[in-house]
Design an enzyme around this catalytic site. Structure first.
Site, PDB file in Angstrom:
ATOM      1  N   ASP A 167     -78.817  11.838 -15.156  1.00  0.00           N
ATOM      2  CA  ASP A 167     -79.950  12.475 -14.471  1.00  0.00           C
ATOM      3  C   ASP A 167     -79.677  13.973 -14.390  1.00  0.00           C
ATOM      4  OD1 ASP A 167     -82.341  12.731 -13.130  1.00  0.00           O
ATOM      5  OD2 ASP A 167     -81.636  11.902 -11.236  1.00  0.00           O
ATOM      6  N   GLU A 199     -66.596  14.061  -0.084  1.00  0.00           N
ATOM      7  CA  GLU A 199     -65.955  15.352   0.125  1.00  0.00           C
ATOM      8  C   GLU A 199     -67.027  16.428   0.305  1.00  0.00           C
ATOM      9  OE1 GLU A 199     -63.341  18.374  -2.741  1.00  0.00           O
ATOM     10  OE2 GLU A 199     -64.310  16.593  -3.576  1.00  0.00           O
TER      11      GLU A 199
END
Length: 295
Positions: A203, A98
């Site tokens: 992360d 998206e």
């Protein structure tokens, strides 16, 4: 910006996802990571896509990222881009997401972000620590085999794995290697076992969130696994980029256990070792500085 279609391979993948009449009418490159190419694609029907492509890394890179993004799609947690498709022909990997238009931060952006990360970290797993598949931390493979103990998981599949990579490349001298081995041996005196595994972004530095079209936090580029939530929060403090109100809001709804500040840098050793392995000896000093604190 470039008018017209992409190459035939990607054009065919777009048709697989959006129908035989779909075609790319505009595309342009996007700034960002040093590992993948990223572009915005506009389709003939008006849809916009975010497309990541990699022709150099080992296979499975984007399949694992797609699995991580899908896992992070949790009620009350930060938004993540919807995965529209991923492809891998052995040499050419593509991830289609998206496209999210970025806006200015909402006034309560950081407080919302903190509360939403707390909601994410309340998601647990009965399987223990790990994930259903290995993935990547940057370009480095990240091992995620399920283990019942967080300390054993962190010792073996985080620090131990990165240490072996550094040894293989000759990036850590004998003294640094010995300290790292001692760190692993003493880990039960440095870290604690959490009450339960938490779903982690994995992360979580300042480059891996963006602002969505409503001014809300959006998580991107994950390295997902179930671990100790302190590992995610420690990384938010490694390179900066997170407002103090983020941490305050997090602690209001999901307080950290005493001693987090003393444990924080131990978690960031993993990321410093990974930077050493990815980018070379300029990070050796940072690795040794953390090790000297704990050994």
């Amino acid at each position: 910006m470039t008018k017209g279609s992409c190459d035939e391979y990607l054009e065919n993948r777009v048709r697989e996802l959006f129908g035989s009449d779909a075609r790319v009418v505009e595309r342009h490159g996007l700034g960002g990571g040093c590992i993948n190419n990223a572009e915005e694609y506009s389709l003939s029907g008006g849809d916009k896509l975010f497309v990541k492509r990699n022709r150099s890394s080992r296979g499975g890179l984007f399949a694992a990222e797609a699995a991580g993004l899908n896992a992070l799609t949790v009620n009350e947690a930060p938004r993540v881009p919807r995965v529209l498709g991923h492809f891998d022909d052995g040499t050419d990997q593509i991830l289609v997401l998206e496209f999210i238009v970025s806006a200015a931060r909402a006034r309560d952006f950081w407080q919302t972000f903190g509360r939403q990360m707390a909601a994410l970290h309340r998601v647990s797993s009965k399987n223990g620590f790990g994930f259903d598949e290995d993935n990547h931390i940057g370009a480095t493979e990240q091992k995620n085999s399920w283990m019942p103990s967080w300390l054993e998981f962190f010792a073996q599949q985080r620090i131990g794995f990165q240490l072996q990579l550094a040894r293989d490349q000759g990036l850590l001298d004998a003294a640094g290697t010995a300290r790292c081995e001692r760190f692993i041996a003493d880990l039960s005196d440095i870290l604690i076992e959490p009450e339960a595994p938490s779903l982690l972004h994995g992360d979580l530095w300042g480059g891996n969130y963006m602002v969505g079209d409503a001014g809300e936090p959006v998580l991107i580029d994950p390295a997902v696994y179930y671990g100790h939530r302190e590992a995610d929060l420690a990384m938010t403090e490694l390179f900066g980029g997170f407002d103090p109100s983020f941490h305050a809001a997090y602690n209001e709804v999901f307080p950290l256990e005493p001693g987090y500040r003393q444990r924080r840098d131990a978690y960031n050793l993993y990321h410093m070792l990974n930077h050493l392995n990815l980018f070379g000896g300029s990070y050796a000093g940072s690795v040794k500085a953390i090790l000297q604190r704990y050994t």
